[in-house]
Design a protein around this motif. Structure first.
Motif, PDB file in Angstrom:
ATOM      1  N   THR A 206      45.447 103.256  71.862  1.00 22.43           N
ATOM      2  CA  THR A 206      45.504 104.601  71.284  1.00 22.43           C
ATOM      3  C   THR A 206      44.524 104.635  70.120  1.00 22.43           C
ATOM      4  O   THR A 206      44.281 103.579  69.486  1.00 22.43           O
ATOM      5  CB  THR A 206      46.936 104.943  70.826  1.00 22.43           C
ATOM      6  N   PRO A 207      43.898 105.773  69.827  1.00 23.89           N
ATOM      7  CA  PRO A 207      42.797 105.789  68.860  1.00 23.89           C
ATOM      8  C   PRO A 207      43.095 105.135  67.520  1.00 23.89           C
ATOM      9  O   PRO A 207      42.247 104.403  66.987  1.00 23.89           O
ATOM     10  CB  PRO A 207      42.488 107.291  68.714  1.00 23.89           C
ATOM     11  N   TRP A 208      44.281 105.365  66.939  1.00 25.06           N
ATOM     12  CA  TRP A 208      44.512 104.854  65.587  1.00 25.06           C
ATOM     13  C   TRP A 208      44.708 103.342  65.538  1.00 25.06           C
ATOM     14  O   TRP A 208      44.647 102.742  64.465  1.00 25.06           O
ATOM     15  CB  TRP A 208      45.673 105.576  64.916  1.00 25.06           C
ATOM     16  N   LYS A 209      44.913 102.711  66.706  1.00 26.93           N
ATOM     17  CA  LYS A 209      45.032 101.250  66.710  1.00 26.93           C
ATOM     18  C   LYS A 209      43.674 100.556  66.538  1.00 26.93           C
ATOM     19  O   LYS A 209      43.612  99.380  66.200  1.00 26.93           O
ATOM     20  CB  LYS A 209      45.683 100.775  68.013  1.00 26.93           C
ATOM     21  N   GLY A 210      42.578 101.279  66.815  1.00 30.39           N
ATOM     22  CA  GLY A 210      41.264 100.774  66.460  1.00 30.39           C
ATOM     23  C   GLY A 210      40.584  99.854  67.444  1.00 30.39           C
ATOM     24  O   GLY A 210      39.684  99.086  67.065  1.00 30.39           O
ATOM     25  N   GLN A 211      40.940  99.944  68.729  1.00 27.60           N
ATOM     26  CA  GLN A 211      40.232  99.094  69.701  1.00 27.60           C
ATOM     27  C   GLN A 211      38.740  99.413  69.748  1.00 27.60           C
ATOM     28  O   GLN A 211      37.915  98.518  69.987  1.00 27.60           O
ATOM     29  CB  GLN A 211      40.842  99.253  71.103  1.00 27.60           C
ATOM     30  N   ASP A 212      38.380 100.667  69.510  1.00 26.22           N
ATOM     31  CA  ASP A 212      36.956 101.016  69.495  1.00 26.22           C
ATOM     32  C   ASP A 212      36.237 100.349  68.324  1.00 26.22           C
ATOM     33  O   ASP A 212      35.088  99.914  68.446  1.00 26.22           O
ATOM     34  CB  ASP A 212      36.775 102.535  69.445  1.00 26.22           C
ATOM     35  N   VAL A 281      41.282  83.493  67.550  1.00 20.72           N
ATOM     36  CA  VAL A 281      41.441  84.377  66.396  1.00 20.72           C
ATOM     37  C   VAL A 281      42.076  85.656  66.899  1.00 20.72           C
ATOM     38  O   VAL A 281      41.734  86.141  67.983  1.00 20.72           O
ATOM     39  CB  VAL A 281      40.080  84.692  65.730  1.00 20.72           C
ATOM     40  N   VAL A 282      43.005  86.224  66.110  1.00 14.17           N
ATOM     41  CA  VAL A 282      43.654  87.478  66.485  1.00 14.17           C
ATOM     42  C   VAL A 282      43.297  88.547  65.459  1.00 14.17           C
ATOM     43  O   VAL A 282      43.362  88.306  64.241  1.00 14.17           O
ATOM     44  CB  VAL A 282      45.181  87.312  66.587  1.00 14.17           C
ATOM     45  N   VAL A 283      42.920  89.713  65.958  1.00 18.22           N
ATOM     46  CA  VAL A 283      42.460  90.817  65.107  1.00 18.22           C
ATOM     47  C   VAL A 283      43.473  91.952  65.139  1.00 18.22           C
ATOM     48  O   VAL A 283      44.013  92.297  66.196  1.00 18.22           O
ATOM     49  CB  VAL A 283      41.088  91.329  65.583  1.00 18.22           C
ATOM     50  N   HIS A 284      43.724  92.531  63.974  1.00 12.32           N
ATOM     51  CA  HIS A 284      44.491  93.769  63.841  1.00 12.32           C
ATOM     52  C   HIS A 284      43.548  94.764  63.188  1.00 12.32           C
ATOM     53  O   HIS A 284      42.927  94.460  62.169  1.00 12.32           O
ATOM     54  CB  HIS A 284      45.726  93.527  62.968  1.00 12.32           C
ATOM     55  N   ALA A 285      43.411  95.971  63.773  1.00 12.83           N
ATOM     56  CA  ALA A 285      42.362  96.871  63.277  1.00 12.83           C
ATOM     57  C   ALA A 285      42.811  98.319  63.165  1.00 12.83           C
ATOM     58  O   ALA A 285      42.001  99.234  63.313  1.00 12.83           O
ATOM     59  CB  ALA A 285      41.142  96.778  64.197  1.00 12.83           C
ATOM     60  N   SER A 286      44.083  98.574  62.895  1.00 12.81           N
ATOM     61  CA  SER A 286      44.560  99.964  62.810  1.00 12.81           C
ATOM     62  C   SER A 286      43.797 100.729  61.737  1.00 12.81           C
ATOM     63  O   SER A 286      43.536 100.213  60.646  1.00 12.81           O
ATOM     64  CB  SER A 286      46.058  99.988  62.504  1.00 12.81           C
ATOM     65  N   THR A 287      43.463 101.965  62.059  1.00 12.66           N
ATOM     66  CA  THR A 287      42.683 102.775  61.135  1.00 12.66           C
ATOM     67  C   THR A 287      43.552 103.585  60.181  1.00 12.66           C
ATOM     68  O   THR A 287      43.034 104.227  59.271  1.00 12.66           O
ATOM     69  CB  THR A 287      41.767 103.739  61.919  1.00 12.66           C
ATOM     70  N   ARG A 288      44.865 103.583  60.377  1.00 14.93           N
ATOM     71  CA  ARG A 288      45.793 104.182  59.419  1.00 14.93           C
ATOM     72  C   ARG A 288      46.886 103.148  59.137  1.00 14.93           C
ATOM     73  O   ARG A 288      47.073 102.216  59.923  1.00 14.93           O
ATOM     74  CB  ARG A 288      46.381 105.482  59.949  1.00 14.93           C
TER      75      ARG A 288
END
Length: 381
Positions: A206-212, A281-288
């Motif tokens: 979903t967009p806010w999770k930041g996969q892009d 390595v694990v990434v978390h990239a939420s935009t909010r």
């Protein structure tokens, strides 16, 4: 007749999905020792199997369609929802009395309303457990105001899963206890020995999770010297219609960036532990701001270094440079730099992983369950 030494506590959620708050309820109720839990769901669904497998008692007090309907916001729709809520509240109140419930604890926005009303009308203490940031993007002003008013008036006290969530409850909510989500801390999983380094991300598409953001950062990191054999592993699926369009855009973006052949879209996976263990390595990239960020803790518990967005719950868990790296939300360049930095420094990866495992002991399941039980037992007294 002798009284039960353990008070009966009803855990309420309108949803029976296998999502964050519902799985929290399943884990906590299965591990409780000082209370007698009973889960009351507003619908039938996959969570029933989870509860049954764990030996947790549950019942379903089915909600009317009007209560489930998100579109019934004004006019006759709002009136129909109000009438339906009253009907649900009365039915639930009878169930609570039949079960001799000593405390009601609510675990979803709808449950805070109808569960809080039912508990108060039945003369039973209510503890609301907030799992989501109130008033986040996409929430209407009316729903935000209703939820904040509900949390200020109905529960005796509120549990929030992070300071970020607690701050979002509004100024009228006075009694708040912050308790993080539980995680199982297994034996550390040895570092991977595969020849292809793997960067992973786990979460709903979903967009806010930041996969892009991660796709762009991964491509930029490759251009900045990241080992060209490194693969990106995206675990998660679209849940709703808008998410499906976003998933299609992600595939297109990977192709546009020239990395489609080294990005693995894994879809929904039940064995999240295995997916995380397959990463370096694990990434978390939420935009909010995330309300908590369970995946960050799960990665740390498995001994995987994490890079997380510096906002919300993850920023409250991770200390930058000690047990993980923090980057500004949505900052492609900063994330790319962090990826290159960790990939080139095995010693840093080892240090962050070891410190991360120490950090997550604060969120070990027995510890969190004990904290929750303390609040619930205080409400009984």
């Amino acid at each position: 007749m002798t009284s039960n030494p353990r008070p009966v506590v009803a855990f309420l959620s309108h949803s029976a999905a296998r999502s964050g708050a519902e799985l929290f309820v399943a884990r906590v109720t299965a591990a409780s020792t000082r209370i007698e839990p009973v889960v009351i769901l507003g619908e039938h669904g996959p969570l029933e199997q989870v509860l049954a497998s764990a030996g947790v008692r549950y019942e379903v007090v089915a909600l009317d369609d009007a209560v489930r309907d998100h579109s019934a916001g004004s006019g006759s729709g709002a009136l129909r929802k109000a009438v339906s809520t009253v009907r649900t509240t009365r039915h639930l109140g009878r169930t609570l009395r039949r079960l001799h419930v000593a405390v009601v604890t609510t675990h979803s926005a709808k449950a805070h309303v109808y569960g809080g009303l039912a508990g108060r009308l039945a003369g039973i203490p209510v503890v609301a457990h907030a799992h989501d940031v109130v008033g986040s993007a996409g929430s209407s002003r009316a729903n935000t105001a209703l939820l904040r008013t509900t949390l200020a008036l109905l529960p005796q006290t509120v549990i929030a899963n992070s300071r970020t969530t607690a701050r979002s409850l509004g100024r009228l909510v006075r009694r708040v206890t912050v308790i993080g989500c539980p995680t199982v801390v297994p034996d550390a999983v040895p570092p991977r020995a595969d020849t292809e380094p793997t960067i992973g991300m786990v979460g709903r598409l979903t967009p806010w999770k930041g996969q892009d953001v991660v796709l762009r950062a991964f491509a930029a990191a490759r251009a900045a010297g990241l080992d060209p054999s490194t693969r990106l592993r995206l675990v998660g699926a679209a849940h709703f219609g808008d998410d499906e369009a976003f998933e299609r855009r992600l595939h297109g973006l990977a192709a546009e960036l020239g990395i489609a052949d080294i990005v693995d879209f894994r879809g929904h996976q039940r064995d999240v532990v295995a997916e995380i263990a397959a990463c370096d390595v694990v990434v978390h990239a939420s935009t909010r701001p995330e309300p908590f960020g369970q995946v960050v803790l799960e990665a740390m518990a498995l001994g995987r270094p994490v890079i997380a967005a510096d906002a919300g719950g993850p920023a409250e868990v991770v200390t930058d440079g000690h047990d993980g790296l923090l980057v500004p939300p949505g900052d492609v360049e900063a994330l790319a730099f962090a990826l290159v930095r960790l990939a080139a420094d095995r010693e840093a990866r080892t240090r962050l992983a070891e410190n991360g495992r120490q950090t997550v002991t604060r969120y070990a399941l027995p510890h969190v369950v004990g904290q929750v039980e303390d609040v619930l037992l205080a409400a009984v007294r």
